[in-house]
Design a protein around this motif. Sequence first.
Motif, PDB file in Angstrom:
ATOM      1  N   TRP A  29       0.719  -0.980   0.023  1.00 55.51           N
ATOM      2  CA  TRP A  29       0.093  -0.302   0.368  1.00 55.51           C
ATOM      3  C   TRP A  29       0.772   1.376  -0.556  1.00 55.51           C
ATOM      4  O   TRP A  29       0.518   2.611  -0.596  1.00 55.51           O
ATOM      5  CB  TRP A  29      -1.102   0.157   1.731  1.00 55.51           C
ATOM      6  N   PHE A  30       1.840   1.172   0.998  1.00 53.77           N
ATOM      7  CA  PHE A  30       2.597   2.502   0.386  1.00 53.77           C
ATOM      8  C   PHE A  30       3.440   2.464  -0.654  1.00 53.77           C
ATOM      9  O   PHE A  30       3.243   3.856  -0.617  1.00 53.77           O
ATOM     10  CB  PHE A  30       4.228   2.566   2.368  1.00 53.77           C
ATOM     11  N   LEU A  31       4.145   1.629  -1.168  1.00 56.54           N
ATOM     12  CA  LEU A  31       4.775   1.585  -2.242  1.00 56.54           C
ATOM     13  C   LEU A  31       4.533   1.670  -3.625  1.00 56.54           C
ATOM     14  O   LEU A  31       4.404   2.818  -3.842  1.00 56.54           O
ATOM     15  CB  LEU A  31       5.489  -0.057  -2.751  1.00 56.54           C
ATOM     16  N   GLU A  32       2.839   1.395  -3.838  1.00 59.75           N
ATOM     17  CA  GLU A  32       1.533   1.965  -4.166  1.00 59.75           C
ATOM     18  C   GLU A  32       2.075   3.168  -4.649  1.00 59.75           C
ATOM     19  O   GLU A  32       1.575   4.132  -5.419  1.00 59.75           O
ATOM     20  CB  GLU A  32       0.599   1.165  -4.211  1.00 59.75           C
ATOM     21  N   ALA A  33       1.559   4.385  -3.022  1.00 55.31           N
ATOM     22  CA  ALA A  33       1.229   5.630  -2.694  1.00 55.31           C
ATOM     23  C   ALA A  33       2.279   6.319  -3.783  1.00 55.31           C
ATOM     24  O   ALA A  33       2.329   6.916  -4.207  1.00 55.31           O
ATOM     25  CB  ALA A  33       0.836   5.525  -1.567  1.00 55.31           C
ATOM     26  N   LEU A  34       3.667   5.591  -3.336  1.00 55.88           N
ATOM     27  CA  LEU A  34       4.634   6.715  -3.372  1.00 55.88           C
ATOM     28  C   LEU A  34       4.656   6.330  -5.232  1.00 55.88           C
ATOM     29  O   LEU A  34       5.070   7.521  -6.030  1.00 55.88           O
ATOM     30  CB  LEU A  34       6.288   6.226  -3.022  1.00 55.88           C
ATOM     31  N   TYR A  43      15.299  10.840  -9.858  1.00 55.06           N
ATOM     32  CA  TYR A  43      14.665   9.466  -9.431  1.00 55.06           C
ATOM     33  C   TYR A  43      15.777   8.295  -8.854  1.00 55.06           C
ATOM     34  O   TYR A  43      15.565   7.269  -7.921  1.00 55.06           O
ATOM     35  CB  TYR A  43      15.012   8.727 -10.915  1.00 55.06           C
ATOM     36  N   GLN A  44      17.506   9.135  -8.461  1.00 56.95           N
ATOM     37  CA  GLN A  44      18.295   8.084  -7.623  1.00 56.95           C
ATOM     38  C   GLN A  44      17.409   8.413  -6.441  1.00 56.95           C
ATOM     39  O   GLN A  44      17.871   7.638  -5.808  1.00 56.95           O
ATOM     40  CB  GLN A  44      19.390   9.101  -7.860  1.00 56.95           C
ATOM     41  N   HIS A  45      17.050   9.901  -6.175  1.00 52.65           N
ATOM     42  CA  HIS A  45      16.590   9.991  -4.673  1.00 52.65           C
ATOM     43  C   HIS A  45      15.349   9.364  -4.188  1.00 52.65           C
ATOM     44  O   HIS A  45      14.792   8.789  -2.691  1.00 52.65           O
ATOM     45  CB  HIS A  45      16.340  11.199  -3.757  1.00 52.65           C
ATOM     46  N   PHE A  46      14.641   9.063  -4.875  1.00 53.52           N
ATOM     47  CA  PHE A  46      12.861   8.520  -5.101  1.00 53.52           C
ATOM     48  C   PHE A  46      13.131   6.804  -4.426  1.00 53.52           C
ATOM     49  O   PHE A  46      12.775   5.943  -3.641  1.00 53.52           O
ATOM     50  CB  PHE A  46      11.984   8.657  -6.330  1.00 53.52           C
ATOM     51  N   ALA A  47      14.591   6.551  -5.356  1.00 56.33           N
ATOM     52  CA  ALA A  47      15.508   4.581  -5.238  1.00 56.33           C
ATOM     53  C   ALA A  47      15.781   4.299  -4.425  1.00 56.33           C
ATOM     54  O   ALA A  47      14.917   3.908  -3.516  1.00 56.33           O
ATOM     55  CB  ALA A  47      15.725   4.631  -6.552  1.00 56.33           C
ATOM     56  N   LYS A  48      16.702   5.690  -3.544  1.00 59.75           N
ATOM     57  CA  LYS A  48      17.171   5.373  -2.396  1.00 59.75           C
ATOM     58  C   LYS A  48      15.810   5.109  -1.534  1.00 59.75           C
ATOM     59  O   LYS A  48      15.615   4.147  -0.688  1.00 59.75           O
ATOM     60  CB  LYS A  48      17.736   6.168  -2.259  1.00 59.75           C
ATOM     61  N   ALA A  49      14.569   5.879  -1.156  1.00 57.22           N
ATOM     62  CA  ALA A  49      13.740   5.833  -0.253  1.00 57.22           C
ATOM     63  C   ALA A  49      12.662   4.504  -0.220  1.00 57.22           C
ATOM     64  O   ALA A  49      12.994   4.389   0.672  1.00 57.22           O
ATOM     65  CB  ALA A  49      13.064   7.451  -0.621  1.00 57.22           C
ATOM     66  N   PHE A  50      12.547   4.552  -1.429  1.00 51.94           N
ATOM     67  CA  PHE A  50      11.829   3.700  -2.143  1.00 51.94           C
ATOM     68  C   PHE A  50      12.285   2.251  -1.759  1.00 51.94           C
ATOM     69  O   PHE A  50      11.173   1.362  -0.675  1.00 51.94           O
ATOM     70  CB  PHE A  50      11.943   3.442  -3.598  1.00 51.94           C
ATOM     71  N   CYS A  51      13.476   1.768  -1.821  1.00 49.00           N
ATOM     72  CA  CYS A  51      14.430   0.792  -1.419  1.00 49.00           C
ATOM     73  C   CYS A  51      14.315   0.419  -0.163  1.00 49.00           C
ATOM     74  O   CYS A  51      14.726  -0.894   0.402  1.00 49.00           O
ATOM     75  CB  CYS A  51      15.700   0.819  -2.681  1.00 49.00           C
ATOM     76  N   ARG A  52      15.331   1.496   0.608  1.00 44.06           N
ATOM     77  CA  ARG A  52      14.559   2.195   2.015  1.00 44.06           C
ATOM     78  C   ARG A  52      13.976   0.605   2.611  1.00 44.06           C
ATOM     79  O   ARG A  52      13.788   0.900   4.008  1.00 44.06           O
ATOM     80  CB  ARG A  52      15.735   2.702   2.816  1.00 44.06           C
ATOM     81  N   LEU A  53      12.413   1.295   2.778  1.00 43.46           N
ATOM     82  CA  LEU A  53      10.987   0.588   2.733  1.00 43.46           C
ATOM     83  C   LEU A  53      11.149  -0.397   2.104  1.00 43.46           C
ATOM     84  O   LEU A  53      10.992  -1.226   3.287  1.00 43.46           O
ATOM     85  CB  LEU A  53       9.948   1.080   2.259  1.00 43.46           C
ATOM     86  N   LEU A  54      11.948  -1.337   1.152  1.00 42.43           N
ATOM     87  CA  LEU A  54      11.648  -2.618   1.058  1.00 42.43           C
ATOM     88  C   LEU A  54      13.115  -3.547   1.893  1.00 42.43           C
ATOM     89  O   LEU A  54      13.021  -5.034   2.013  1.00 42.43           O
ATOM     90  CB  LEU A  54      11.639  -3.383  -0.435  1.00 42.43           C
ATOM     91  N   PHE A  55      14.102  -3.109   1.544  1.00 41.49           N
ATOM     92  CA  PHE A  55      15.699  -3.890   2.048  1.00 41.49           C
ATOM     93  C   PHE A  55      16.888  -3.362   3.287  1.00 41.49           C
ATOM     94  O   PHE A  55      16.745  -1.732   2.906  1.00 41.49           O
ATOM     95  CB  PHE A  55      16.966  -3.962   0.892  1.00 41.49           C
ATOM     96  N   PRO A  56      16.855  -4.174   4.517  1.00 33.16           N
ATOM     97  CA  PRO A  56      17.840  -3.039   5.256  1.00 33.16           C
ATOM     98  C   PRO A  56      18.421  -3.272   4.745  1.00 33.16           C
ATOM     99  O   PRO A  56      18.834  -3.992   3.083  1.00 33.16           O
ATOM    100  CB  PRO A  56      17.727  -5.087   6.158  1.00 33.16           C
ATOM    101  N   PRO A  57      20.081  -2.615   5.122  1.00 32.41           N
ATOM    102  CA  PRO A  57      21.047  -2.040   4.708  1.00 32.41           C
ATOM    103  C   PRO A  57      22.152  -3.732   3.974  1.00 32.41           C
ATOM    104  O   PRO A  57      22.561  -2.951   3.407  1.00 32.41           O
ATOM    105  CB  PRO A  57      21.519  -1.364   6.401  1.00 32.41           C
ATOM    106  N   GLU A  58      22.035  -4.298   5.247  1.00 31.00           N
ATOM    107  CA  GLU A  58      22.770  -5.493   4.390  1.00 31.00           C
ATOM    108  C   GLU A  58      22.412  -6.292   3.607  1.00 31.00           C
ATOM    109  O   GLU A  58      23.055  -7.003   3.024  1.00 31.00           O
ATOM    110  CB  GLU A  58      22.670  -6.648   6.026  1.00 31.00           C
ATOM    111  N   THR A  59      21.031  -6.012   3.130  1.00 34.50           N
ATOM    112  CA  THR A  59      21.133  -6.422   1.955  1.00 34.50           C
ATOM    113  C   THR A  59      21.029  -5.614   0.676  1.00 34.50           C
ATOM    114  O   THR A  59      21.325  -6.307  -0.440  1.00 34.50           O
ATOM    115  CB  THR A  59      18.852  -6.635   2.024  1.00 34.50           C
ATOM    116  N   VAL A  60      21.243  -4.652   0.446  1.00 29.81           N
ATOM    117  CA  VAL A  60      21.372  -3.816   0.002  1.00 29.81           C
ATOM    118  C   VAL A  60      22.761  -4.212  -0.196  1.00 29.81           C
ATOM    119  O   VAL A  60      23.342  -4.007  -1.672  1.00 29.81           O
ATOM    120  CB  VAL A  60      21.151  -1.960   0.221  1.00 29.81           C
TER     121      VAL A  60
END
Length: 212
Positions: A165-170, A186-203
Motif C-alpha cells: 500500500w505504501f509503495l503504490e502510494a509513492l 529518480y536516484q533519491h526516490f529510488a533510495k527512499a523506495f528501496c529503504r522501505l523494502l530492504f535492510p542495509p545488509e541486503t542492499v
Amino acid sequence: MPHDNLIGAYPSSPKQLRSKLKKEALVQSGRELFILQGYEQTTAKEIAAHAQVSTGTFYRYFSDKRQLLMSLIEEQMDTLMPMELEWKSGDPEKVLAARLEFHFHEINKEHLQKLMPELLMKDAELAALMEEAKMKMREKFLAHLTYLDEKCLLWPDLDRDTLMWFLEALLEKLRNRVSQGMQVDYQHFAKAFCRLLFPPETVHKMRNGEIK
C-alpha cells in the motif's frame, strides 16, 4: 498487446501513399490538439482543419475522435501500463532509478499521460482495461515480494499488504509529479523506495553480487 475491442473496426484503410499521408496527418493533428486542448474540447472538425483535410476525410478513416485517440493509446499501451517492479541482481537503487527514468521518459515523449485522468473518468472501457492491468501488475509484484521474503531479503517485521500500500502510494505520487512537469530526482526516490523494502545488509549483499 492488441486491444481491438478498444479501437473497433476502422471505416477504411488507406492504400495509396497520398491517402496514407492524409491519415498520418490526422493522427498527428489529433495528438497535438488532444494534448493542447484536452479530449472533450477537441472536435473531429478541428482535427481535420488542423491537418488541412476535409471533415469527410476524417470520417473516411476514423469513425469518431475516440477511435483516433484509442489508436494513439494503442501505440503507447505498453508504456502507459503500470510499471513492472522486480529485483534479481545488482544495486537495487540504481536498478530502480534507471527503470523509473526510462519508464517516465517514454511516457513523456508522447505526452499522452496528461490525457489519462480525463479519459479514465469518461471512458469506462479504457478504465476497466487499465484497472485490470494494474491488478495484474499488483499480483505480480506481490509474488515478487513473496520471493524476496522467502530469501530473507526484506524487513522481517513488515506486513506485505501494508508495505504494498505504501509503495503504490509513492509510485502514484511520483506519476502525478511527472505528469505535472515537475522535476524528479529518480536516484533519491529510488533510495527512499528501496529503504522501505530492504535492510542495509541486503542492499550491501545485492550491490556486491552476493545474492543470486
